[in-house]
Design a protein around this motif. Structure first.
Motif, PDB file in Angstrom:
ATOM      1  N   TRP A   1      40.306 -30.581  -9.066  1.00 49.15           N
ATOM      2  CA  TRP A   1      40.593 -30.679 -10.497  1.00 49.15           C
ATOM      3  C   TRP A   1      40.560 -29.314 -11.187  1.00 49.15           C
ATOM      4  N   GLU A   2      40.449 -28.234 -10.432  1.00 49.86           N
ATOM      5  CA  GLU A   2      40.263 -26.923 -11.032  1.00 49.86           C
ATOM      6  C   GLU A   2      41.383 -26.558 -12.012  1.00 49.86           C
TER       7      GLU A   2
ATOM      8  N   LEU B   1      43.121 -28.342 -19.460  1.00 51.91           N
ATOM      9  CA  LEU B   1      42.497 -29.162 -20.512  1.00 51.91           C
ATOM     10  C   LEU B   1      41.609 -28.323 -21.432  1.00 51.91           C
ATOM     11  N   LEU B   2      40.871 -27.380 -20.855  1.00 50.29           N
ATOM     12  CA  LEU B   2      40.025 -26.507 -21.676  1.00 50.29           C
ATOM     13  C   LEU B   2      40.876 -25.630 -22.585  1.00 50.29           C
ATOM     14  N   GLN B   3      41.943 -25.053 -22.037  1.00 48.40           N
ATOM     15  CA  GLN B   3      42.811 -24.199 -22.843  1.00 48.40           C
ATOM     16  C   GLN B   3      43.497 -24.983 -23.961  1.00 48.40           C
TER      17      GLN B   3
ATOM     18  N   ASN C   1      36.997 -23.193  -4.805  1.00 44.96           N
ATOM     19  CA  ASN C   1      37.032 -24.650  -4.854  1.00 44.96           C
ATOM     20  C   ASN C   1      35.957 -25.198  -5.792  1.00 44.96           C
ATOM     21  N   SER C   2      36.397 -26.049  -6.738  1.00 42.98           N
ATOM     22  CA  SER C   2      35.524 -26.760  -7.685  1.00 42.98           C
ATOM     23  C   SER C   2      34.863 -25.871  -8.735  1.00 42.98           C
ATOM     24  N   TYR C   3      35.388 -24.667  -8.970  1.00 39.89           N
ATOM     25  CA  TYR C   3      34.815 -23.793  -9.999  1.00 39.89           C
ATOM     26  C   TYR C   3      35.897 -23.273 -10.943  1.00 39.89           C
TER      27      TYR C   3
END
Length: 184
Positions: free
Chosen positions: A24-25, A31-33, A63-65
């Motif tokens: 989901w990175e 989504l944050l942006q 991965n994942s970050y």
């Protein structure tokens, strides 16, 4: 003076690391942006090989970050974002990444688009490992010697030993079948 310092930390932005759901990175970054939060998901170019074609794909470097540059007031908004699991913590506080570290990551990914993060796993002579990409994909062998970032590997199939040199990034330690062995 103390009140003034506390007020400044509420508004001062720092780079933090969020842990995301697996794969989901890039979605979390987007989504944050979309919420106006400064986010950075470093990526790398990888060529994937299928039976009928080769394709270059863009994958997250870590991965994942995902990195976020936020102040204390934006932390709740980040936590509530779909796909965000939590912040990465160090000594009971969200881990802070220095600005120059983020700039170095941006520089490396820009200048070396195929950069790769390699786990510093312990690989020793005698360990059983499996090749995770390349001509010998999914083949197992025994480590003869580790030379810097490369592994000299002996494949023990077909009643002979085929010795080859592989980058550490192309192999995975097979902990179930590791055996102590010495080669002189």
């Amino acid at each position: 003076m103390e009140l003034h310092d506390t007020h400044l930390t509420l508004w001062r932005k720092q780079w933090l690391v969020v842990y995301t759901r697996p794969r989901w990175e890039k979605k979390v970054d987007r989504l944050l942006q979309m919420q106006g939060i400064e986010a950075y998901c470093p990526v790398k170019k990888v060529t994937s090989q299928w039976a009928d074609r080769r394709k270059q794909v863009i994958l997250p470097l870590f991965n994942s970050y995902v990195f976020v540059r936020i102040n204390d007031r934006e932390a709740y908004k980040v936590r509530q974002t779909l796909g965000v699991m939590n912040f990465v913590y160090y000594m009971a506080k969200p881990a802070v990444i220095q600005d120059q570290v983020i700039e170095k990551i941006k520089e490396y990914t820009h200048n070396c688009p195929d950069v790769e993060v390699v786990s510093l796993q312990e690989i020793n002579s005698g360990d059983r490992i499996r090749v995770k990409k390349g001509l010998f994909f999914d083949q197992e062998g025994t480590v003869i010697r580790v030379q810097g970032k490369n592994v000299i590997l002996a494949f023990d199939h077909l009643n002979c030993a085929l010795v080859s040199n592989f980058p550490l990034s192309n192999v995975i330690l097979n902990t179930i079948h590791s055996i102590p062995i010495s080669f002189n």
